[in-house]
Design a protein around this motif. Structure first.
Motif, PDB file in Angstrom:
ATOM      1  N   LYS A 124      -5.600 -11.763   9.262  1.00  0.00           N
ATOM      2  CA  LYS A 124      -6.686 -10.883   8.814  1.00  0.00           C
ATOM      3  C   LYS A 124      -6.119  -9.695   8.033  1.00  0.00           C
ATOM      4  O   LYS A 124      -4.948  -9.354   8.118  1.00  0.00           O
ATOM      5  N   THR A 125      -7.007  -9.046   7.274  1.00  0.00           N
ATOM      6  CA  THR A 125      -6.608  -7.895   6.469  1.00  0.00           C
ATOM      7  C   THR A 125      -7.172  -6.608   7.051  1.00  0.00           C
ATOM      8  O   THR A 125      -8.143  -6.630   7.803  1.00  0.00           O
ATOM      9  N   GLY A 126      -6.545  -5.516   6.690  1.00  0.00           N
ATOM     10  CA  GLY A 126      -7.000  -4.196   7.104  1.00  0.00           C
ATOM     11  C   GLY A 126      -6.757  -3.196   5.989  1.00  0.00           C
ATOM     12  O   GLY A 126      -6.190  -3.538   4.947  1.00  0.00           O
ATOM     13  N   GLU A 127      -7.211  -1.964   6.223  1.00  0.00           N
ATOM     14  CA  GLU A 127      -7.084  -0.920   5.219  1.00  0.00           C
ATOM     15  C   GLU A 127      -6.616   0.388   5.839  1.00  0.00           C
ATOM     16  O   GLU A 127      -6.993   0.714   6.965  1.00  0.00           O
ATOM     17  N   ILE A 128      -5.828   1.112   5.080  1.00  0.00           N
ATOM     18  CA  ILE A 128      -5.490   2.490   5.411  1.00  0.00           C
ATOM     19  C   ILE A 128      -6.043   3.332   4.274  1.00  0.00           C
ATOM     20  O   ILE A 128      -5.659   3.174   3.114  1.00  0.00           O
ATOM     21  N   GLU A 129      -6.993   4.187   4.621  1.00  0.00           N
ATOM     22  CA  GLU A 129      -7.619   5.051   3.628  1.00  0.00           C
ATOM     23  C   GLU A 129      -6.811   6.341   3.520  1.00  0.00           C
ATOM     24  O   GLU A 129      -6.410   6.920   4.526  1.00  0.00           O
ATOM     25  N   VAL A 130      -6.585   6.772   2.289  1.00  0.00           N
ATOM     26  CA  VAL A 130      -5.847   8.005   2.044  1.00  0.00           C
ATOM     27  C   VAL A 130      -6.699   8.888   1.143  1.00  0.00           C
ATOM     28  O   VAL A 130      -7.189   8.443   0.111  1.00  0.00           O
ATOM     29  N   LYS A 131      -6.869  10.144   1.563  1.00  0.00           N
ATOM     30  CA  LYS A 131      -7.635  11.089   0.747  1.00  0.00           C
ATOM     31  C   LYS A 131      -6.729  12.250   0.355  1.00  0.00           C
ATOM     32  O   LYS A 131      -6.223  12.974   1.210  1.00  0.00           O
ATOM     33  N   TYR A 132      -6.513  12.391  -0.950  1.00  0.00           N
ATOM     34  CA  TYR A 132      -5.722  13.500  -1.466  1.00  0.00           C
ATOM     35  C   TYR A 132      -6.671  14.603  -1.930  1.00  0.00           C
ATOM     36  O   TYR A 132      -7.696  14.333  -2.547  1.00  0.00           O
ATOM     37  N   ASP A 133      -6.307  15.861  -1.653  1.00  0.00           N
ATOM     38  CA  ASP A 133      -7.115  17.018  -2.044  1.00  0.00           C
ATOM     39  C   ASP A 133      -6.914  17.293  -3.533  1.00  0.00           C
ATOM     40  O   ASP A 133      -5.917  17.906  -3.931  1.00  0.00           O
ATOM     41  N   THR A 134      -7.853  16.822  -4.346  1.00  0.00           N
ATOM     42  CA  THR A 134      -7.713  16.958  -5.799  1.00  0.00           C
ATOM     43  C   THR A 134      -8.111  18.344  -6.311  1.00  0.00           C
ATOM     44  O   THR A 134      -8.177  18.551  -7.516  1.00  0.00           O
TER      45      THR A 134
END
Length: 138
Positions: free
Chosen positions: A80-90
């Motif tokens: 199965k697949t998964g995700e790691i979400e990354v949020k950079y402060d633009t």
């Protein structure tokens, strides 16, 4: 009988060594390119559990507070697949060079993911371009 028990014990140990979660990322570096100040800073690292045991991501951390990663809450089953979400402060106008560290129960327990790019402020760039054009026209 003693040999049978020894054989079963060795078999169980070798099975537990071979039974392992494995993490394979689609890419280990995401290039934001050039983005404008205040734009969407969310990107996704996709991965697959290529092992034969559930993959448990225990911790995901960033090299600074300007980058906020989110790990999957549930184990990722084999295949199965998964995700790691990354949020950079633009809202920070600067080049982006950050590392996200992923810790799991995989055969490679620590993986370093990278994000790169540059955040620009279009209002400041336009002022510089106007000054350059005015000087060149004179």
């Amino acid at each position: 009988m003693k040999q049978l028990i020894t054989f079963l014990f060795i078999g169980l140990i070798s099975y537990s060594v071979n039974a392992q979660a494995k993490i394979k990322f689609k890419t280990e570096t995401i290039d934001y390119g050039t983005v404008e100040k205040g734009s969407n800073g969310v990107r996704i690292f996709e991965f697959t559990n290529t092992g034969n045991e559930p993959l448990i991501i225990s911790k995901v951390s960033s090299s600074c507070g300007c980058t906020i990663p989110k790990k999957p809450k549930e184990p990722i089953l084999p295949g199965k697949t998964g995700e790691i979400e990354v949020k950079y402060d633009t809202n920070r106008v600067t080049p982006i060079r950050k590392t996200i560290t992923v810790i799991s129960n995989a055969d490679t327990p620590t993986v370093a993911l990278k994000i790169k790019g540059e955040v620009i402020d279009p209002s400041k760039i336009n002022i510089l371009e106007k000054k350059t054009k005015t000087v060149m026209q004179q």
